[in-house]
Design a protein around this motif. Structure first.
Motif, PDB file in Angstrom:
ATOM      1  N   ILE A  82       0.835  -1.208   0.000  1.00 13.51           N
ATOM      2  CA  ILE A  82       0.000   0.000   0.000  1.00 13.51           C
ATOM      3  C   ILE A  82       0.867   1.254   0.000  1.00 13.51           C
ATOM      4  CG2 ILE A  82      -1.644   1.339   1.377  1.00 13.51           C
ATOM      5  CD1 ILE A  82      -2.858  -1.415   2.220  1.00 13.51           C
ATOM      6  N   GLU A  83       1.907   1.270   0.845  1.00 13.31           N
ATOM      7  CA  GLU A  83       2.788   2.446   0.903  1.00 13.31           C
ATOM      8  C   GLU A  83       3.487   2.689  -0.438  1.00 13.31           C
ATOM      9  OE1 GLU A  83       5.414   1.775   4.202  1.00 13.31           O
ATOM     10  OE2 GLU A  83       3.809   2.038   5.673  1.00 13.31           O
ATOM     11  N   GLU A  84       3.951   1.615  -1.093  1.00 14.37           N
ATOM     12  CA  GLU A  84       4.606   1.751  -2.394  1.00 14.37           C
ATOM     13  C   GLU A  84       3.627   2.294  -3.434  1.00 14.37           C
ATOM     14  OE1 GLU A  84       6.330  -2.006  -3.476  1.00 14.37           O
ATOM     15  OE2 GLU A  84       7.880  -1.870  -1.929  1.00 14.37           O
ATOM     16  N   GLY A  89       1.768   6.817  -6.669  1.00 19.38           N
ATOM     17  CA  GLY A  89       0.529   7.367  -7.212  1.00 19.38           C
ATOM     18  C   GLY A  89      -0.340   6.335  -7.912  1.00 19.38           C
ATOM     19  N   ARG A  90      -0.132   5.063  -7.607  1.00 22.17           N
ATOM     20  CA  ARG A  90      -0.949   3.999  -8.207  1.00 22.17           C
ATOM     21  C   ARG A  90      -2.103   3.654  -7.278  1.00 22.17           C
ATOM     22  NH1 ARG A  90       1.759  -0.897  -8.024  1.00 22.17           N
ATOM     23  NH2 ARG A  90       3.349  -0.079  -6.658  1.00 22.17           N
ATOM     24  N   SER A  91      -3.126   3.032  -7.845  1.00 17.26           N
ATOM     25  CA  SER A  91      -4.205   2.512  -7.011  1.00 17.26           C
ATOM     26  C   SER A  91      -3.876   1.061  -6.677  1.00 17.26           C
ATOM     27  CB  SER A  91      -5.544   2.592  -7.740  1.00 17.26           C
ATOM     28  OG  SER A  91      -5.518   1.757  -8.875  1.00 17.26           O
ATOM     29  N   VAL A  92      -4.441   0.568  -5.616  1.00 17.89           N
ATOM     30  CA  VAL A  92      -4.207  -0.807  -5.192  1.00 17.89           C
ATOM     31  C   VAL A  92      -5.429  -1.628  -5.587  1.00 17.89           C
ATOM     32  CG1 VAL A  92      -3.803  -2.331  -3.233  1.00 17.89           C
ATOM     33  CG2 VAL A  92      -2.797  -0.047  -3.249  1.00 17.89           C
ATOM     34  N   ASP A  93      -5.217  -2.646  -6.422  1.00 16.34           N
ATOM     35  CA  ASP A  93      -6.304  -3.500  -6.884  1.00 16.34           C
ATOM     36  C   ASP A  93      -6.623  -4.537  -5.805  1.00 16.34           C
ATOM     37  OD1 ASP A  93      -8.107  -5.087  -8.199  1.00 16.34           O
ATOM     38  OD2 ASP A  93      -6.824  -5.494  -9.937  1.00 16.34           O
TER      39      ASP A  93
END
Length: 163
Positions: A82-84, A89-93
């Motif tokens: 999540i932190e990465e 600036g990516r969303s987490v799927d």
């Protein structure tokens, strides 16, 4: 995503009445797919002179320890992902991750159940004398394997002498 393994140091005091026995072992977290809690407990029984009367207490304590350590490792891994993602600036799927984790957990659970059934069957069918002989052989093979690999730096594993 490859899972990074860490080594957790398991230490506990086993007690029955006035008798107390300290045991310890280095446990890879998460447990390798081909192993289970019973193997590590049997190793401690064989190499650290643990009396069979402690077997259930040891299994229970070790199982709780491993579960806590694995949950902690999963939480750390999830936080890192999540932190990465946030930094980049990516969303987490979440759907993709939860499905992969669920399948991995089910596969591990099925393997653990098979191993537990086999271990339980061996325990039911084997008398104490045979079990002690098997544990002694396992201990000897472990010592030979340590000698072959030249890796004697494992901390927390006993020397095979009781007391």
């Amino acid at each position: 995503m490859d899972e990074v393994q860490r080594v957790a140091e398991f230490r506990t005091l086993l007690s029955r009445g006035e008798e107390v026995k300290e045991v310890s072992c280095s446990i890879p977290i998460p447990l390798p797919a081909h192993s289970d809690t019973g193997e590590y407990a049997a190793h401690m029984v064989a190499t650290q002179g643990v009396h069979p009367m402690y077997r259930e207490e040891l299994l229970s304590t070790l199982d709780s320890f491993i579960r806590r350590e694995e949950e902690e490792a999963e939480e750390e891994r999830d936080e890192t992902v999540i932190e990465e993602a946030l930094r980049e600036g990516r969303s987490v799927d979440v759907e993709r991750w939860s499905g992969a984790i669920e399948k991995q957990s089910l596969d591990a659970l099925e393997e653990a159940v098979r191993l537990a059934d086999t271990f339980g069957e061996v325990m039911r069918e084997c008398d104490a004398v045979r079990m002690e002989a098997a544990m002694r052989r396992e201990s000897e093979m472990a010592r030979e394997e340590e000698g072959d690999s030249g890796n004697s730096s494992e901390e927390g594993v006993g020397d095979g002498k009781g007391g």
